[in-house]
Design a protein around this motif. Structure first.
Motif, PDB file in Angstrom:
ATOM      1  N   ARG A   5       0.866  -1.137   0.023  1.00  9.74           N
ATOM      2  CA  ARG A   5       0.043  -0.058   0.061  1.00  9.74           C
ATOM      3  C   ARG A   5       0.768   1.203   0.003  1.00  9.74           C
ATOM      4  N   LEU A   6       1.984   1.156   0.804  1.00 12.92           N
ATOM      5  CA  LEU A   6       2.737   2.327   0.706  1.00 12.92           C
ATOM      6  C   LEU A   6       3.364   2.648  -0.583  1.00 12.92           C
ATOM      7  N   LEU A   7       4.027   1.560  -1.098  1.00 14.20           N
ATOM      8  CA  LEU A   7       4.587   1.461  -2.372  1.00 14.20           C
ATOM      9  C   LEU A   7       3.614   2.133  -3.670  1.00 14.20           C
ATOM     10  N   LEU A   8       2.264   1.418  -3.407  1.00 12.72           N
ATOM     11  CA  LEU A   8       1.333   1.757  -4.329  1.00 12.72           C
ATOM     12  C   LEU A   8       0.946   3.574  -4.143  1.00 12.72           C
ATOM     13  N   SER A   9       0.834   4.084  -2.900  1.00 15.67           N
ATOM     14  CA  SER A   9       0.623   5.401  -2.642  1.00 15.67           C
ATOM     15  C   SER A   9       1.670   6.188  -3.142  1.00 15.67           C
ATOM     16  N   PHE A  10       3.123   5.606  -2.931  1.00 15.98           N
ATOM     17  CA  PHE A  10       4.132   6.570  -3.356  1.00 15.98           C
ATOM     18  C   PHE A  10       4.079   6.806  -5.039  1.00 15.98           C
ATOM     19  N   VAL A  11       3.835   5.467  -5.836  1.00 13.86           N
ATOM     20  CA  VAL A  11       3.910   5.526  -7.182  1.00 13.86           C
ATOM     21  C   VAL A  11       2.666   6.480  -7.651  1.00 13.86           C
ATOM     22  N   MET A  12       1.638   6.162  -6.953  1.00 18.85           N
ATOM     23  CA  MET A  12       0.325   7.147  -7.384  1.00 18.85           C
ATOM     24  C   MET A  12       0.613   8.503  -6.970  1.00 18.85           C
ATOM     25  N   LEU A  13       1.453   8.943  -6.174  1.00 17.57           N
ATOM     26  CA  LEU A  13       1.884  10.269  -6.020  1.00 17.57           C
ATOM     27  C   LEU A  13       2.980  10.658  -6.890  1.00 17.57           C
ATOM     28  N   LEU A  14       3.710  10.013  -7.270  1.00 19.08           N
ATOM     29  CA  LEU A  14       4.643  10.306  -8.268  1.00 19.08           C
ATOM     30  C   LEU A  14       3.972  10.465  -9.489  1.00 19.08           C
ATOM     31  N   ILE A  15       3.264   9.786  -9.965  1.00 26.24           N
ATOM     32  CA  ILE A  15       2.490   9.896 -11.192  1.00 26.24           C
ATOM     33  C   ILE A  15       1.785  11.336 -11.562  1.00 26.24           C
ATOM     34  N   LEU A  16       1.144  11.574 -10.221  1.00 27.30           N
ATOM     35  CA  LEU A  16       0.209  12.770 -10.055  1.00 27.30           C
ATOM     36  C   LEU A  16       1.434  13.849 -10.141  1.00 27.30           C
ATOM     37  N   ILE A  17       2.552  13.977  -9.512  1.00 28.72           N
ATOM     38  CA  ILE A  17       3.328  15.184  -9.657  1.00 28.72           C
ATOM     39  C   ILE A  17       3.913  15.264 -11.179  1.00 28.72           C
ATOM     40  N   ILE A  18       4.346  14.028 -11.628  1.00 26.65           N
ATOM     41  CA  ILE A  18       4.795  13.982 -12.877  1.00 26.65           C
ATOM     42  C   ILE A  18       3.704  14.650 -14.058  1.00 26.65           C
ATOM     43  N   ALA A  19       2.479  14.177 -13.623  1.00 26.28           N
ATOM     44  CA  ALA A  19       1.246  14.903 -14.630  1.00 26.28           C
ATOM     45  C   ALA A  19       0.916  16.199 -14.338  1.00 26.28           C
ATOM     46  N   LEU A  20       1.489  16.856 -13.470  1.00 24.28           N
ATOM     47  CA  LEU A  20       1.096  18.162 -12.933  1.00 24.28           C
ATOM     48  C   LEU A  20       2.333  18.986 -13.426  1.00 24.28           C
ATOM     49  N   PHE A  21       3.467  18.435 -13.354  1.00 22.99           N
ATOM     50  CA  PHE A  21       4.900  19.362 -13.368  1.00 22.99           C
ATOM     51  C   PHE A  21       5.532  19.264 -14.557  1.00 22.99           C
ATOM     52  N   ILE A  22       5.453  18.520 -15.702  1.00 24.12           N
ATOM     53  CA  ILE A  22       6.108  17.859 -16.488  1.00 24.12           C
ATOM     54  C   ILE A  22       5.646  18.696 -17.736  1.00 24.12           C
ATOM     55  N   PRO A  23       6.145  19.639 -18.411  1.00 18.02           N
ATOM     56  CA  PRO A  23       5.518  20.435 -19.643  1.00 18.02           C
ATOM     57  C   PRO A  23       5.243  19.407 -20.813  1.00 18.02           C
ATOM     58  N   PHE A  24       4.187  19.487 -21.237  1.00 22.24           N
ATOM     59  CA  PHE A  24       3.638  18.646 -22.208  1.00 22.24           C
ATOM     60  C   PHE A  24       3.039  19.472 -23.660  1.00 22.24           C
TER      61      PHE A  24
END
Length: 176
Positions: A5-24
């Motif tokens: 669960r902790l790993l899944l939460s970390f991966v989800m948070l990382l995906i959210l951060i990438i989706a928000l802050f990576i120029p596309f």
């Protein structure tokens, strides 16, 4: 189970951060004055063209500046159109450019002025600036009035830039 669960939460948070802050998305971005604050943006691609049209404050005729987005995401001015000679208007073309009179207007064509950014002021006294994009040939041309997005007298730094979802949320998307 707890670590999954902790790993899944970390991966989800990382995906959210990438989706928000990576120029596309590439956009024509209007920054308020000399700040990093985005006032508005127009989604645009390499090779697309746009025009800034303003009303000359003295002889009250339209002046059209035509631009193209370069492959390096710079702004290339390729044509300048106006109706009357006067203050601020060129009297001839520079080397390599063509000066012609067509349909009652003066055109300076084949311009090759490349800018990393341009400064634009929304008219205060005569506030009739417009942004035009798309192709007239395909009848897919769009136009908006600066006053629909900006205060009269406001000024901006305009750049072509890849922006993130976070940056898009900070400005208003320009649309017809």
């Amino acid at each position: 189970m707890k670590y999954k669960r902790l790993l899944l939460s970390f991966v989800m948070l990382l995906i959210l951060i990438i989706a928000l802050f990576i120029p596309f998305r590439t956009a024509l971005v209007f920054y308020k004055e000399n700040t990093p604050n985005i006032e508005a943006f127009l989604p645009i691609k390499k090779g697309d063209t746009f025009q800034i049209i303003f009303k000359h404050s003295i002889h009250l005729t339209d002046v059209v500046e035509k631009y193209k987005v370069t492959k390096d995401l710079e702004i290339k001015q390729y044509e300048f159109v106006y109706e009357e000679f006067g203050i601020g208007m060129p009297s001839n073309a520079e080397e390599g450019e063509t000066f012609v009179y067509e349909d009652g207007k003066y055109h300076i064509k084949n311009m090759d002025n490349v800018f990393p950014e341009i400064k634009v002021r929304n008219g205060k006294t005569v506030s009739e600036n417009r942004l035009v994009w798309g192709t007239k040939d395909n009848e897919d041309q769009h136009m908006v009035w600066f006053n629909d997005y900006f205060e009269p007298g406001a000024w901006f730094t305009i750049k072509v830039k890849s922006i993130s979802l976070w940056e898009m949320m900070g400005g208003v998307e320009i649309h017809e």
